[in-house]
Design an enzyme around this catalytic site. Structure first.
Site, PDB file in Angstrom:
ATOM      1  N   CYS A  86       7.948  -3.242  -0.002  1.00  0.00           N
ATOM      2  CA  CYS A  86       8.514  -3.348   1.345  1.00  0.00           C
ATOM      3  C   CYS A  86       9.934  -2.777   1.379  1.00  0.00           C
ATOM      4  CB  CYS A  86       8.443  -4.800   1.839  1.00  0.00           C
ATOM      5  SG  CYS A  86       8.645  -4.971   3.635  1.00  0.00           S
ATOM      6  N   HIS A 200       2.734  -6.596   0.765  1.00  0.00           N
ATOM      7  CA  HIS A 200       3.301  -7.539  -0.202  1.00  0.00           C
ATOM      8  C   HIS A 200       2.239  -8.126  -1.128  1.00  0.00           C
ATOM      9  CE1 HIS A 200       7.444  -8.125   1.428  1.00  0.00           C
ATOM     10  NE2 HIS A 200       6.877  -7.732   2.565  1.00  0.00           N
ATOM     11  N   GLU A 202       2.732  -9.625  -3.873  1.00  0.00           N
ATOM     12  CA  GLU A 202       3.234 -10.889  -4.424  1.00  0.00           C
ATOM     13  C   GLU A 202       2.954 -12.070  -3.506  1.00  0.00           C
ATOM     14  OE1 GLU A 202       6.645  -9.841  -1.684  1.00  0.00           O
ATOM     15  OE2 GLU A 202       5.011  -8.824  -2.745  1.00  0.00           O
TER      16      GLU A 202
END
Length: 224
Positions: A86, A200, A202
């Site tokens: 990002c 994302h 994660e």
């Protein structure tokens, strides 16, 4: 494996990133932006998401001047593995480590939701545990995720298999959330050592939280 995660003023995904890699068994360290070197035992350097320096001027435009970025550029030039997520992707394009640029979303609105992605190329350590044309579901959260590159640059990306991920729907059909050229959601450099994506992974580590599709994405680095 040692994963070093950069932290700028305004970064807000460093701890999510740390938790994700720890859950996969990696050792982690968060590195403040005023550091002038990258730890020598770093196997993967992650530029985490957020709003570095409040996204003033352009997203990532100020972060590229942080003291740590000279060390990041040297680390990358020496063949070190780098992942930008990002805002981290934005920082890497601003620093010239990845091609293209990230513009304001076509809708001019901040977008925060899960979105499907299609794996375009898996001949790299990042996506090697996924198959080409796999469709995965990963959160996006950005205001400036509209990937742009000119026509010649786009041809070069295709010629070198540098396009990693494209936006799509659950059936793998085209679905563009932000106006990105050719639906591009992630790219790498020619050497396949520097990677950047707007979604994302994660935040996609547990089915309970909506998706665990980020696990296979990040696992590739641990098995390099």
């Amino acid at each position: 494996m040692k994963v070093t995660i950069l932290q700028f003023p305004g970064t807000n995904c460093e701890y999510d990133t740390q938790n994700a890699f720890k859950s996969l068994g990696a050792e982690t360290e968060i590195l403040w932006h005023k550091s002038e070197s990258v730890p020598s035992d770093t196997d993967l350097l992650v530029v985490a998401g957020g709003f570095s320096y409040g996204d003033y001027l352009r997203s990532g435009a100020i972060a590229k001047f942080s003291p740590v970025m000279k060390a990041v550029i040297k680390y990358a030039k020496d063949g070190g593995k780098v992942l930008g997520i990002c805002n981290g992707f934005q920082v890497l394009t601003e620093a010239g480590l990845l091609p293209g640029a990230l513009k304001r979303n076509e809708s001019l609105h901040f977008i925060s939701k899960h979105h499907h992605l299609k794996v375009v190329n898996n001949d790299n350590i990042f996506l090697k545990k996924l198959n080409k044309n796999d469709v995965i579901n990963v959160p996006i959260a950005h205001h400036d995720g509209n990937y742009y590159i000119d026509e010649n640059g786009l041809k070069e990306l295709y010629a070198n298999n540098q396009i990693l991920l494209k936006y799509c729907d659950e059936n793998g059909e085209d679905k563009n959330p932000n106006g990105s050229v050719d639906l591009i959601a992630g790219v790498c450099n020619k050497e396949r050592t520097v990677f950047g994506l707007m979604p994302h992974p994660e935040r996609a580590m547990e089915t309970l939280l909506g998706s665990a599709d980020g696990v296979k994405m990040l696992q590739g680095f641990l098995e390099a």
